[in-house]
Structure formats: C-alpha cells, structure tokens
Design a protein around this motif. Structure first.
Motif, PDB file in Angstrom:
ATOM      1  N   ILE A   7       1.015  -1.294   0.015  1.00 38.72           N
ATOM      2  CA  ILE A   7      -0.208  -0.047  -0.042  1.00 38.72           C
ATOM      3  C   ILE A   7       0.929   1.326  -0.034  1.00 38.72           C
ATOM      4  CG2 ILE A   7      -1.622   1.142   1.531  1.00 38.72           C
ATOM      5  CD1 ILE A   7      -3.006  -1.330   2.471  1.00 38.72           C
ATOM      6  N   PHE A   8       0.497   2.205  -0.802  1.00 34.93           N
ATOM      7  CA  PHE A   8       1.266   3.412  -0.725  1.00 34.93           C
ATOM      8  C   PHE A   8       0.453   4.476   0.319  1.00 34.93           C
ATOM      9  CE2 PHE A   8       1.617   1.322  -4.773  1.00 34.93           C
ATOM     10  CZ  PHE A   8       3.137   1.540  -5.000  1.00 34.93           C
ATOM     11  N   PHE A   9       1.172   5.101   1.119  1.00 34.86           N
ATOM     12  CA  PHE A   9       0.567   6.165   1.955  1.00 34.86           C
ATOM     13  C   PHE A   9       1.191   7.370   1.627  1.00 34.86           C
ATOM     14  CE2 PHE A   9       0.821   2.067   4.203  1.00 34.86           C
ATOM     15  CZ  PHE A   9      -0.061   1.879   5.115  1.00 34.86           C
ATOM     16  N   MET A  10      -0.133   8.183   1.740  1.00 32.64           N
ATOM     17  CA  MET A  10       0.323   9.627   1.382  1.00 32.64           C
ATOM     18  C   MET A  10      -0.603  10.427   2.659  1.00 32.64           C
ATOM     19  SD  MET A  10      -0.456  10.622  -2.691  1.00 32.64           S
ATOM     20  CE  MET A  10       0.556  11.806  -2.489  1.00 32.64           C
ATOM     21  N   PHE A  11       0.595  11.474   3.132  1.00 34.56           N
ATOM     22  CA  PHE A  11      -0.071  12.274   4.216  1.00 34.56           C
ATOM     23  C   PHE A  11      -0.360  13.530   3.695  1.00 34.56           C
ATOM     24  CE2 PHE A  11       2.617   8.838   5.479  1.00 34.56           C
ATOM     25  CZ  PHE A  11       1.850   8.405   6.745  1.00 34.56           C
ATOM     26  N   ALA A  12      -1.795  13.957   3.517  1.00 36.53           N
ATOM     27  CA  ALA A  12      -2.260  15.217   2.856  1.00 36.53           C
ATOM     28  C   ALA A  12      -1.395  16.615   3.619  1.00 36.53           C
ATOM     29  CB  ALA A  12      -3.475  15.344   2.886  1.00 36.53           C
ATOM     30  N   ASP A  13      -1.176  16.489   4.870  1.00 37.27           N
ATOM     31  CA  ASP A  13      -0.698  17.605   5.506  1.00 37.27           C
ATOM     32  C   ASP A  13       0.898  17.988   5.016  1.00 37.27           C
ATOM     33  OD1 ASP A  13      -3.191  17.328   6.563  1.00 37.27           O
ATOM     34  OD2 ASP A  13      -2.645  18.451   8.527  1.00 37.27           O
ATOM     35  N   LEU A  14       1.238  17.140   4.537  1.00 43.19           N
ATOM     36  CA  LEU A  14       2.722  17.251   3.965  1.00 43.19           C
ATOM     37  C   LEU A  14       2.584  18.177   2.548  1.00 43.19           C
ATOM     38  CD1 LEU A  14       4.657  14.071   4.723  1.00 43.19           C
ATOM     39  CD2 LEU A  14       4.716  16.038   5.954  1.00 43.19           C
ATOM     40  N   HIS A  15       1.495  18.045   1.786  1.00 44.69           N
ATOM     41  CA  HIS A  15       1.386  18.843   0.755  1.00 44.69           C
ATOM     42  C   HIS A  15       0.425  19.873   0.929  1.00 44.69           C
ATOM     43  CE1 HIS A  15       3.631  15.665  -1.113  1.00 44.69           C
ATOM     44  NE2 HIS A  15       3.134  14.636  -0.470  1.00 44.69           N
ATOM     45  N   GLU A  16      -1.123  19.432   0.788  1.00 43.68           N
ATOM     46  CA  GLU A  16      -1.982  20.219   1.060  1.00 43.68           C
ATOM     47  C   GLU A  16      -3.417  19.596   1.518  1.00 43.68           C
ATOM     48  OE1 GLU A  16      -4.690  23.520  -2.043  1.00 43.68           O
ATOM     49  OE2 GLU A  16      -2.562  23.502  -1.795  1.00 43.68           O
ATOM     50  N   PRO A  17      -3.942  19.681   2.583  1.00 45.04           N
ATOM     51  CA  PRO A  17      -5.025  19.048   3.106  1.00 45.04           C
ATOM     52  C   PRO A  17      -6.113  18.703   2.250  1.00 45.04           C
ATOM     53  CG  PRO A  17      -4.096  20.312   4.931  1.00 45.04           C
ATOM     54  CD  PRO A  17      -3.439  20.671   3.727  1.00 45.04           C
ATOM     55  N   LYS A  18      -6.699  17.640   2.313  1.00 45.92           N
ATOM     56  CA  LYS A  18      -8.128  17.393   1.576  1.00 45.92           C
ATOM     57  C   LYS A  18      -9.188  18.471   2.420  1.00 45.92           C
ATOM     58  CE  LYS A  18      -8.437  13.189   3.264  1.00 45.92           C
ATOM     59  NZ  LYS A  18      -8.878  11.928   3.775  1.00 45.92           N
ATOM     60  N   PRO A  19     -10.127  19.142   1.647  1.00 48.30           N
ATOM     61  CA  PRO A  19     -10.402  18.622   0.327  1.00 48.30           C
ATOM     62  C   PRO A  19      -9.518  19.259  -0.974  1.00 48.30           C
ATOM     63  CG  PRO A  19     -11.725  20.415   0.815  1.00 48.30           C
ATOM     64  CD  PRO A  19     -10.926  20.116   1.854  1.00 48.30           C
ATOM     65  N   SER A  20      -8.458  19.691  -0.944  1.00 48.69           N
ATOM     66  CA  SER A  20      -7.549  19.869  -1.858  1.00 48.69           C
ATOM     67  C   SER A  20      -7.392  18.656  -2.772  1.00 48.69           C
ATOM     68  CB  SER A  20      -6.353  20.586  -1.514  1.00 48.69           C
ATOM     69  OG  SER A  20      -5.400  20.489  -2.374  1.00 48.69           O
ATOM     70  N   LYS A  21      -7.390  18.913  -4.017  1.00 49.30           N
ATOM     71  CA  LYS A  21      -6.910  17.854  -4.958  1.00 49.30           C
ATOM     72  C   LYS A  21      -5.324  17.535  -5.447  1.00 49.30           C
ATOM     73  CE  LYS A  21      -7.004  20.430  -9.157  1.00 49.30           C
ATOM     74  NZ  LYS A  21      -7.183  20.249 -10.745  1.00 49.30           N
ATOM     75  N   VAL A  22      -4.623  18.266  -4.501  1.00 48.31           N
ATOM     76  CA  VAL A  22      -3.135  18.246  -4.885  1.00 48.31           C
ATOM     77  C   VAL A  22      -2.508  16.898  -4.825  1.00 48.31           C
ATOM     78  CG1 VAL A  22      -1.078  18.847  -3.916  1.00 48.31           C
ATOM     79  CG2 VAL A  22      -2.569  20.547  -4.336  1.00 48.31           C
ATOM     80  N   GLU A  77     -15.609  13.086  -0.253  1.00 50.47           N
ATOM     81  CA  GLU A  77     -16.407  13.335  -1.417  1.00 50.47           C
ATOM     82  C   GLU A  77     -15.946  14.617  -2.124  1.00 50.47           C
ATOM     83  OE1 GLU A  77     -21.109  12.706  -2.789  1.00 50.47           O
ATOM     84  OE2 GLU A  77     -20.580  12.846  -0.954  1.00 50.47           O
ATOM     85  N   LEU A  78     -15.992  15.567  -1.504  1.00 52.07           N
ATOM     86  CA  LEU A  78     -15.497  16.903  -1.904  1.00 52.07           C
ATOM     87  C   LEU A  78     -14.144  16.950  -2.557  1.00 52.07           C
ATOM     88  CD1 LEU A  78     -16.162  19.945  -2.500  1.00 52.07           C
ATOM     89  CD2 LEU A  78     -15.165  20.344  -0.385  1.00 52.07           C
ATOM     90  N   THR A  79     -13.281  16.112  -2.059  1.00 54.56           N
ATOM     91  CA  THR A  79     -12.092  16.172  -2.588  1.00 54.56           C
ATOM     92  C   THR A  79     -12.097  15.176  -3.958  1.00 54.56           C
ATOM     93  OG1 THR A  79     -10.903  15.711  -0.427  1.00 54.56           O
ATOM     94  CG2 THR A  79      -9.478  14.864  -2.189  1.00 54.56           C
ATOM     95  N   SER A  80     -12.963  14.203  -4.096  1.00 52.68           N
ATOM     96  CA  SER A  80     -13.087  13.634  -5.178  1.00 52.68           C
ATOM     97  C   SER A  80     -13.636  14.269  -6.201  1.00 52.68           C
ATOM     98  CB  SER A  80     -13.973  12.410  -4.908  1.00 52.68           C
ATOM     99  OG  SER A  80     -13.430  11.512  -4.069  1.00 52.68           O
ATOM    100  N   GLN A  81     -14.626  15.094  -5.875  1.00 51.05           N
ATOM    101  CA  GLN A  81     -15.258  16.069  -6.862  1.00 51.05           C
ATOM    102  C   GLN A  81     -14.099  17.134  -7.381  1.00 51.05           C
ATOM    103  OE1 GLN A  81     -18.471  17.964  -4.878  1.00 51.05           O
ATOM    104  NE2 GLN A  81     -19.584  15.991  -4.600  1.00 51.05           N
ATOM    105  N   ASN A  82     -13.265  17.648  -6.359  1.00 51.52           N
ATOM    106  CA  ASN A  82     -12.285  18.714  -6.997  1.00 51.52           C
ATOM    107  C   ASN A  82     -11.309  17.833  -7.759  1.00 51.52           C
ATOM    108  OD1 ASN A  82     -13.457  20.637  -5.522  1.00 51.52           O
ATOM    109  ND2 ASN A  82     -12.184  20.210  -3.474  1.00 51.52           N
ATOM    110  N   ALA A  83     -10.979  16.760  -7.529  1.00 53.60           N
ATOM    111  CA  ALA A  83     -10.145  15.996  -8.343  1.00 53.60           C
ATOM    112  C   ALA A  83     -10.619  15.104  -9.603  1.00 53.60           C
ATOM    113  CB  ALA A  83      -9.376  14.876  -7.530  1.00 53.60           C
ATOM    114  N   GLY A  84     -11.841  15.448  -9.842  1.00 52.92           N
ATOM    115  CA  GLY A  84     -12.528  14.540 -11.017  1.00 52.92           C
ATOM    116  C   GLY A  84     -12.564  13.186 -11.261  1.00 52.92           C
ATOM    117  N   ILE A  85     -12.655  12.375  -9.563  1.00 56.34           N
ATOM    118  CA  ILE A  85     -12.582  10.978  -9.654  1.00 56.34           C
ATOM    119  C   ILE A  85     -13.955  10.465  -9.257  1.00 56.34           C
ATOM    120  CG2 ILE A  85     -10.014  10.996  -9.749  1.00 56.34           C
ATOM    121  CD1 ILE A  85     -10.182  10.406  -6.750  1.00 56.34           C
TER     122      ILE A  85
END
Length: 203
Positions: A145-160, A186-194
């Motif tokens: 599994i690949f783990f991504m920690f959003a706070d190291l980039h930009e927290p959800k609901p950002s699509k970053v 769900e908003l994160t998904s919408q922002n990313a178009g997935i």
C-alpha cells in the motif's frame, strides 16, 4: 452498493481515507485518553478515572475539537500540558493493535490480488497519523500500500495529492476511485474529478 468485482473491472487505482474508513478512530483516541488520564493523575494528583470519564464524555458529545483545552480549563492544569498530551498521542504504543474493519480488510486483499494500486490518503498531523498507522494490524498489507499524508502537501479537500498520484502513476482520473466516509472525502473526489464511493456502500 458496489462489489469488488465491479471495482476490479472499472478502476486501476483505489484511494482510501484512513480514519473511520479503514479503522475506527475512536478506538485509538480512547486509548490515548486513557494514557493521558494516567499522566494527569500522576502529575497533578487528580483521580484518573474522573479525567478519563471527562475526556470520553466530551469526545462522544462534542468530538475531539479543543478537547485538551477543555480538559485544562476544567481541571486548571498548566497550559503547556497540551504539548505533553500531543506527545503521548504521537508516540503511544497500543496492544492489541487497531483492527482494520472486516469489510475493508477483505476489500484490500481482493484489490491487491487483482493488481489494483492501493493508496491511503489521510489528513491530520503527520507524526500522529504515522503513529496511528504503525499501531494498526495490517497482516503484511502495508508492504503493498502507498501512504500519502495530505498535511505534507495540502490537506483534503484539496486535489493536490490526487494530482500527484495521477502524475506519478500516469493513470487518468476516470480509472481512479476514492473510498471514504466524510463530506470532505467526497468533495476531494469532486475537486480531483474522480469517482467517490462511501465506505458504507462497499460489499
């Protein structure tokens, strides 16, 4: 409801939220609150059971927001105790470890069997989330599994973070699914178009 077979036919990558999607966050927090209660009892001479009951009741009534500030105010503790509480939360070792929800454990195993890329994308303090993941019983799944920690980039609901996944894997948005439990997911998904599916709709 959606089945593993439907997911396997449609997607190449599945992204999961962590807290309250794969594990019950309350199980972790209650263990943290128990240890904090023991710490406060030892340092201040206050009944530890009273401290734990306060934290537990406050959590179930109002959630974890500002819970340590409320504890300090109620029992007139030193304000710098918050740093001690956070240290406990970010270093605690629990036994037995947190259990992945049975349906999620089954789903993760099936996805990996079908060679579908599995990511976990979680908000929250990096050290705290890493510790929570270390305190989870994965039965070896964590190696795939690949783990991504959003706070190291930009927290959800950002699509970053999802954009990063698409860039790294060269998988287009229509082949990626996000599974979560909250409006933010769900908003994160919408922002990313997935596509998005609630964990409650998995079978």
């Amino acid at each position: 409801m959606i089945s593993i077979e439907q997911v396997a036919l449609k997607y190449k990558i599945v992204i999961f939220d962590f807290d309250d999607t794969l594990v019950h966050e309350k199980d972790f927090l209650l263990l943290v609150y128990h240890q904090i209660s023991s710490y406060v009892a030892h340092k201040y001479g206050i009944n530890g059971k009273d401290i734990f009951l306060f934290l537990k009741d406050e959590f179930f009534r109002n959630g974890r927001e500002k819970i340590f500030d409320k504890l300090i105010f109620k029992y007139n503790l030193d304000k710098d105790s918050i740093s001690d509480f956070l240290h406990i939360m970010r270093t605690i070792e629990i036994n037995p470890k947190l259990k992945i929800k049975p349906i999620c454990n089954f789903f993760l195993n099936k996805l990996i069997f079908h060679d579908i890329g599995v990511y976990i994308l979680t908000n929250g303090n990096y050290l705290q989330q890493v510790n929570k993941i270390k305190n989870t019983e994965w039965h070896g799944l964590e190696k795939q599994i690949f783990f991504m920690f959003a706070d190291l980039h930009e927290p959800k609901p950002s699509k970053v973070c999802i954009d990063l996944i698409m860039k790294q894997t060269k998988v287009e948005s229509s082949l990626i699914l996000f599974i979560g439990d909250s409006d933010i997911d769900e908003l994160t998904s919408q922002n990313a178009g997935i596509d998005f599916i609630s964990i409650n709709d998995i079978r």
